[in-house]
Every structure is written in structure tokens, then in C-alpha cells.
Design a protein around this motif. Structure first.
Motif, mmCIF file in Angstrom:
data_model
loop_
_atom_site.group_PDB
_atom_site.id
_atom_site.type_symbol
_atom_site.label_atom_id
_atom_site.label_comp_id
_atom_site.label_asym_id
_atom_site.label_seq_id
_atom_site.Cartn_x
_atom_site.Cartn_y
_atom_site.Cartn_z
ATOM 1 N N MET A 1 7.977 47.474 4.580
ATOM 2 C CA MET A 1 9.185 47.509 5.392
ATOM 3 C C MET A 1 9.345 46.168 6.100
ATOM 4 S SD MET A 1 10.020 50.029 8.581
ATOM 5 C CE MET A 1 9.621 51.423 7.551
ATOM 6 N N LYS A 2 10.479 45.550 5.949
ATOM 7 C CA LYS A 2 10.743 44.283 6.619
ATOM 8 C C LYS A 2 11.242 44.548 8.029
ATOM 9 C CE LYS A 2 11.848 41.685 2.435
ATOM 10 N NZ LYS A 2 12.839 40.877 1.733
ATOM 11 N N LYS A 3 10.712 43.789 8.958
ATOM 12 C CA LYS A 3 11.083 43.960 10.351
ATOM 13 C C LYS A 3 11.657 42.640 10.838
ATOM 14 C CE LYS A 3 9.022 45.443 14.707
ATOM 15 N NZ LYS A 3 7.772 45.777 15.374
ATOM 16 N N SER A 4 12.940 42.398 10.552
ATOM 17 C CA SER A 4 13.573 41.130 10.893
ATOM 18 C C SER A 4 13.855 41.093 12.382
ATOM 19 C CB SER A 4 14.877 40.954 10.107
ATOM 20 O OG SER A 4 14.599 40.918 8.736
ATOM 21 N N LEU A 5 13.412 40.050 13.046
ATOM 22 C CA LEU A 5 13.551 39.973 14.490
ATOM 23 C C LEU A 5 14.917 39.450 14.880
ATOM 24 C CD1 LEU A 5 12.065 40.189 17.249
ATOM 25 C CD2 LEU A 5 11.711 37.738 17.056
ATOM 26 N N GLY A 238 16.810 41.824 30.519
ATOM 27 C CA GLY A 238 15.964 41.451 31.641
ATOM 28 C C GLY A 238 15.908 39.941 31.777
ATOM 29 N N LYS A 239 14.969 39.466 32.566
ATOM 30 C CA LYS A 239 14.788 38.028 32.739
ATOM 31 C C LYS A 239 14.024 37.460 31.548
ATOM 32 C CE LYS A 239 14.693 38.250 37.798
ATOM 33 N NZ LYS A 239 13.896 37.970 39.023
ATOM 34 N N PRO A 240 14.298 36.196 31.173
ATOM 35 C CA PRO A 240 13.518 35.573 30.095
ATOM 36 C C PRO A 240 12.041 35.551 30.460
ATOM 37 C CG PRO A 240 15.437 34.228 30.646
ATOM 38 C CD PRO A 240 15.337 35.289 31.706
ATOM 39 N N GLN A 241 11.184 35.831 29.480
ATOM 40 C CA GLN A 241 9.750 35.853 29.736
ATOM 41 C C GLN A 241 8.991 35.636 28.440
ATOM 42 O OE1 GLN A 241 9.469 39.859 31.375
ATOM 43 N NE2 GLN A 241 8.660 40.642 29.447
ATOM 44 N N MET A 242 7.709 35.339 28.583
ATOM 45 C CA MET A 242 6.830 35.248 27.421
ATOM 46 C C MET A 242 6.484 36.649 26.934
ATOM 47 S SD MET A 242 6.235 32.090 26.617
ATOM 48 C CE MET A 242 6.217 30.429 27.304
ATOM 49 N N ASN A 243 6.596 36.870 25.634
ATOM 50 C CA ASN A 243 6.173 38.121 25.030
ATOM 51 C C ASN A 243 5.452 37.840 23.730
ATOM 52 O OD1 ASN A 243 6.907 40.496 26.665
ATOM 53 N ND2 ASN A 243 8.988 39.708 26.477
ATOM 54 N N TYR A 244 4.883 38.888 23.160
ATOM 55 C CA TYR A 244 4.040 38.712 21.977
ATOM 56 C C TYR A 244 4.326 39.814 20.959
ATOM 57 C CZ TYR A 244 1.552 35.584 25.083
ATOM 58 O OH TYR A 244 1.252 34.572 25.954
ATOM 59 N N HIS A 245 4.226 39.439 19.682
ATOM 60 C CA HIS A 245 4.108 40.396 18.590
ATOM 61 C C HIS A 245 2.695 40.234 18.037
ATOM 62 C CE1 HIS A 245 8.480 40.322 18.787
ATOM 63 N NE2 HIS A 245 8.520 41.358 17.976
ATOM 64 N N PHE A 246 2.020 41.351 17.780
ATOM 65 C CA PHE A 246 0.687 41.255 17.210
ATOM 66 C C PHE A 246 0.463 42.396 16.235
ATOM 67 C CE2 PHE A 246 0.312 43.610 21.183
ATOM 68 C CZ PHE A 246 -0.495 44.694 20.858
ATOM 69 N N ARG A 247 -0.361 42.136 15.248
ATOM 70 C CA ARG A 247 -0.720 43.154 14.265
ATOM 71 C C ARG A 247 -2.091 43.715 14.629
ATOM 72 N NH1 ARG A 247 1.175 44.448 9.290
ATOM 73 N NH2 ARG A 247 2.373 42.529 9.066
ATOM 74 N N VAL A 248 -2.171 45.046 14.628
ATOM 75 C CA VAL A 248 -3.408 45.694 15.041
ATOM 76 C C VAL A 248 -3.907 46.584 13.900
ATOM 77 C CG1 VAL A 248 -2.161 47.595 16.145
ATOM 78 C CG2 VAL A 248 -4.482 47.061 16.890
ATOM 79 N N ASN A 249 -5.209 46.533 13.661
ATOM 80 C CA ASN A 249 -5.789 47.302 12.554
ATOM 81 C C ASN A 249 -5.631 48.806 12.746
ATOM 82 O OD1 ASN A 249 -6.653 45.018 11.193
ATOM 83 N ND2 ASN A 249 -8.640 44.988 12.244
ATOM 84 N N GLU A 259 -2.649 52.766 10.981
ATOM 85 C CA GLU A 259 -3.238 51.464 10.665
ATOM 86 C C GLU A 259 -2.182 50.406 10.371
ATOM 87 O OE1 GLU A 259 -5.809 52.352 7.384
ATOM 88 O OE2 GLU A 259 -7.407 53.157 8.672
ATOM 89 N N ASN A 260 -2.564 49.141 10.664
ATOM 90 C CA ASN A 260 -1.816 47.965 10.255
ATOM 91 C C ASN A 260 -0.385 47.961 10.797
ATOM 92 O OD1 ASN A 260 -1.840 45.476 8.920
ATOM 93 N ND2 ASN A 260 -0.879 46.335 7.092
ATOM 94 N N GLU A 261 -0.213 48.353 12.056
ATOM 95 C CA GLU A 261 1.107 48.355 12.679
ATOM 96 C C GLU A 261 1.326 47.065 13.470
ATOM 97 O OE1 GLU A 261 3.455 50.521 12.252
ATOM 98 O OE2 GLU A 261 2.369 52.165 11.303
ATOM 99 N N ILE A 262 2.599 46.665 13.584
ATOM 100 C CA ILE A 262 2.971 45.528 14.422
ATOM 101 C C ILE A 262 3.479 46.058 15.757
ATOM 102 C CG2 ILE A 262 4.591 43.611 14.718
ATOM 103 C CD1 ILE A 262 4.437 43.123 11.730
ATOM 104 N N PRO A 299 4.303 48.675 4.028
ATOM 105 C CA PRO A 299 3.721 47.919 5.148
ATOM 106 C C PRO A 299 4.814 47.227 5.970
ATOM 107 C CG PRO A 299 3.408 46.741 3.073
ATOM 108 C CD PRO A 299 3.952 48.091 2.712
ATOM 109 N N THR A 300 4.605 47.188 7.266
ATOM 110 C CA THR A 300 5.559 46.539 8.158
ATOM 111 C C THR A 300 5.408 45.024 8.077
ATOM 112 O OG1 THR A 300 5.469 48.413 9.660
ATOM 113 C CG2 THR A 300 6.338 46.367 10.545
ATOM 114 N N LYS A 301 6.550 44.334 7.997
ATOM 115 C CA LYS A 301 6.557 42.875 7.994
ATOM 116 C C LYS A 301 7.401 42.358 9.156
ATOM 117 C CE LYS A 301 6.045 42.173 2.984
ATOM 118 N NZ LYS A 301 6.650 41.523 1.776
ATOM 119 N N LEU A 302 7.032 41.198 9.654
ATOM 120 C CA LEU A 302 7.820 40.529 10.680
ATOM 121 C C LEU A 302 8.335 39.221 10.089
ATOM 122 C CD1 LEU A 302 8.868 40.206 13.564
ATOM 123 C CD2 LEU A 302 6.672 39.191 14.176
ATOM 124 N N GLU A 303 9.634 39.176 9.809
ATOM 125 C CA GLU A 303 10.260 37.980 9.238
ATOM 126 C C GLU A 303 11.338 37.473 10.178
ATOM 127 O OE1 GLU A 303 11.672 39.221 5.399
ATOM 128 O OE2 GLU A 303 9.783 38.648 4.441
#
Length: 388
Positions: A1-5, A238-249, A259-262, A299-303
């Protein structure tokens, strides 16, 4: 599955009224048949349904992350009575004073709902307005029935008897707790942190957690850092801020392993439609259970091209960029064009067209012209996959 940001929409609304629990308990649902099939339209990663009020048709969002909501327009058209006012908080932690009222009757296909508590909210912002949402069928209203949902087939069914929905092939069962407005909360564990995720069909993304539940120095997971605004709530960003995308087993949702989610960080903790559309699911408020049967295993993808934008006063403004990847576009740049599509001299109709149908969506490379400090700059950007 493509997860276009781009920008994730989150119509999660929390009532913080002391009168909330009593207010949201009222009302009833009347069915003509043992199982009622409802005309669902899953579009822009959101479930929408048509409702009839006083013989007029409206479009409502089917949103477990919110109470029932009507627009100011509907409130005024029906000449409804204010029951009380209270501050309401959205997913971006924005708070506004809102009217609470009782909706005497609403019909969804052949289901009649009577005397449902509702919050009156302005739904004329860019995202709500473009989706032409007049209100929200919220958790307090849904909790009066059992529901079966399959986004892939635009299937939404309701019944007063859970036995009408066979749960034998549903291999995963979540237990949940509820907000006073009936929104389900799933006990979860991500990267050894325990938290509650709101089961939110009004969230277009997959899994979102509060920023303080993730340590960017955690070397055990691969992550990508962004700066800006990654979500739009009911009352804006909201206000601009630092954020993160991460892949976790591995993550645990009610002690069930996935398993293997973003996962992304932000101002709220949510389980949304990018995750839920992999399943057919049944929601049972009577026993506080959610049944899931997996229908997709991609599988989830971040493109992404490395940035996100939204339309503000009919102008396309960059509101988020990826960090550390030499992305030349900057937050607050005004996008003049993408490829051959001009974003100048837009009106409401064109803004909505480009919001809902992103011109870059099917492209692997784009040419972007932006205006910055009075200068026109041009960049060629390639789509890339992150966290692969």
C-alpha cells in the motif's frame, strides 16, 4: 500500500463539557429491516454518507473520532434551539466555544435517528468545504447500533442485533474504552510506550502518536524528520513543529501484534483509515468490541516529493518539508505551478479541484515553480520512497 504524504485530515473532536456524558447518551435509532445497508462513498480516504433532514439531502462524514456534528448552516435552516455552549478541542489541540443542540430527526437510507445530541461547528474551511461535508455522524449516534464496514466495497451496514453479523471469520478482536461521547480508545504499545489510540474513521492516515511518545535518538528504528504542519483538524492546523515518520517492526494494539507498520508523530494518538481499509470491521459498542477481518496484506510505503501544501486564500502554500534530504522547497513558499498546471488566479472551485485531485499524485518527477521573497524559483523533484 502506498502512503503518499500530503496533509492528513483529522476530524477528531473531543467534548470537554462537564455535561457531555449525559448529553450524548440520549436519542434512539429505528430500523425497518433486520440489517440496513447504507450507501457509503469512500473518497479522499474518508467515509461519506447521504442523510435526509426535513426532506433535504446532506452529506455527512461517518466519524468514530467525533460526536455528531452539524454545520451552522444546518442549525440555522432547521431553526434549532441551543441547549448549552462549551469549549471543544480538535485533534490539533485548538479549542473553540461551540453550541450544543438536539437534532430532532435524521434519516440515513431507511434508518431514522431521533433526538441525537449534536455540536454545531463551522464546516466552511478549505478541507471541509471542498469535501462538501454538512455534518458528522458521530460515535454517540453510532453507539445505538452495531456496524459493519468495508471501505473496499463501499459497504456500510447497521443492525440492532449483533447475531446478524457473523463474527466467526474475524480473526482479530479489540476491546476498547470510550470517551463520554462514545469514541473508542484502543490500549496500545509502540516502542515500549503504552498509550491509548483513538479508533478514528475521520483520520485519513494510519497510526499517529503524540510527539512525546517517540525519541528521535532511538537508533533501533529508521525514521524521517519533517518540519511544518502534517495534519489539518476541525478548527484548522496547529503550529509548525518537528515531527517524525518511522517504521516499527512490531506494535501491539490491545495486545494483538501487527508488524512492519509506519507510524507518525503529532498532536494526537489515532488509528485511522490507511490502517483500517486493510480490513472489514464490526463495531460493537454494547460489548465494547471491534472485530477485524483482514482483506488486504500489502506492505505500507511512504512516498513523497519531500513537501506538502494546502490552499490558503486560494493560494497553494508549502506547509511541510522533509528535513536532511536537500529539499529545495521551503515552508511558506507559494507554489506558482506544478508541471504545466498553474496555481495562480485560483477561485474556490479550482482550489477544491486541486486539493482533492493532486496534480503530482501519479507523477514520479515534477517541476515546481515557487515564489519566495518576491523571486520566482524553479526546481525539479523526484518522488522517493522513505523508510524502505
Amino acid at each position: 500500500m502506498k502512503k503518499s504524504l500530503f496533509l492528513f485530515l483529522i476530524f477528531c473532536i473531543t467534548s470537554i463539557s462537564a455535561q457531555g456524558k449525559r448529553f450524548f447518551e440520549g436519542g434512539e435509532a429505528i430500523l425497518k429491516n433486520p440489517v440496513e445497508k447504507i450507501n457509503l462513498k469512500f473518497t479522499s480516504e474518508l467515509p461519506l454518507v447521504n442523510v435526509s433532514i426535513n426532506g433535504k439531502m446532506y452529506q455527512f462524514l461517518f466519524d468514530t473520532g467525533a460526536p455528531t456534528v452539524i454545520s451552522h448552516t444546518v442549525y440555522n435552516e432547521l431553526n434549532l434551539t441551543k441547549k448549552h455552549t462549551s469549549k471543544v478541542k480538535d485533534s490539533q489541540k485548538n479549542k473553540q466555544e461551540q453550541i450544543f443542540t438536539i437534532l430532532p430527526e435524521m434519516t440515513i437510507d431507511q434508518i431514522v435517528f431521533k433526538n441525537i445530541g449534536a455540536v454545531v461547528i463551522n464546516l466552511e474551511g478549505p478541507e471541509f468545504g471542498c469535501l462538501k461535508i454538512d455534518g458528522i455522524i458521530g460515535a454517540n449516534q453510532m453507539a445505538k447500533l452495531f456496524w459493519r464496514i468495508n471501505y473496499s466495497e463501499n459497504l456500510l451496514e447497521a443492525t440492532t442485533d449483533l447475531k446478524q453479523f457473523s463474527t466467526k471469520e474475524y480473526e482479530t478482536v479489540f476491546s476498547f474504552k470510550s470517551h463520554p461521547q462514545k469514541t473508542p480508545l484502543i490500549e496500545s504499545q509502540i516502542l515500549d510506550k503504552k498509550m491509548n489510540l483513538t479508533f478514528d474513521t475521520g483520520f485519513t492516515g494510519s497510526i499517529k502518536i503524540l510527539e512525546n511518545n517517540y525519541d528521535p535518538k532511538n537508533g533501533a528504528v529508521k525514521s524521517v524528520e519533517t518540519y511544518g504542519m502534517n495534519s489539518v483538524g476541525a478548527f484548522g492546523t496547529g503550529k509548525p513543529q518537528m515531527n517524525y515518520h518511522f517504521r516499527v517492526n512490531e506494535i501491539l494494539l490491545d495486545a494483538k501484534k501487527f508488524e512492519n507498520e509506519i507510524v507518525m508523530t503529532g498532536n494526537s494518538s489515532l488509528l485511522g483509515n490507511e490502517f483500517l481499509k486493510k480490513f472489514t470491521f464490526i463495531i460493537d459498542w454494547q460489548n465494547s468490541k471491534i472485530y477485524l477481518h483482514r482483506i488486504k496484506d500489502n506492505p505500507t510505503k511512504l512516498e513523497s516529493f519531500g513537501f506538502a501544501y494546502r490552499f490558503i486564500d486560494y493560494k497553494a502554500k508549502v506547509v511541510l518539508v522533509f528535513q536532511g534530504n536537500n529539499i529545495p522547497v521551503k515552508v511558506d513558499d507559494e507554489i506558482i505551478s506544478i508541471n504545466e498546471t498553474s496555481f495562480e488566479n485560483l477561485d474556490q472551485e479550482l482550489s477544491c479541484q486541486y486539493l482533492l485531485n493532486r496534480v503530482e499524485k501519479a507523477q514520479n518527477q515534477i517541476t515546481v515553480k515557487v515564489k519566495r521573497d518576491g523571486k520566482i524559483l524553479e526546481f525539479t523533484l523526484d518522488k522517493r520512497e522513505y523508510l524502505n
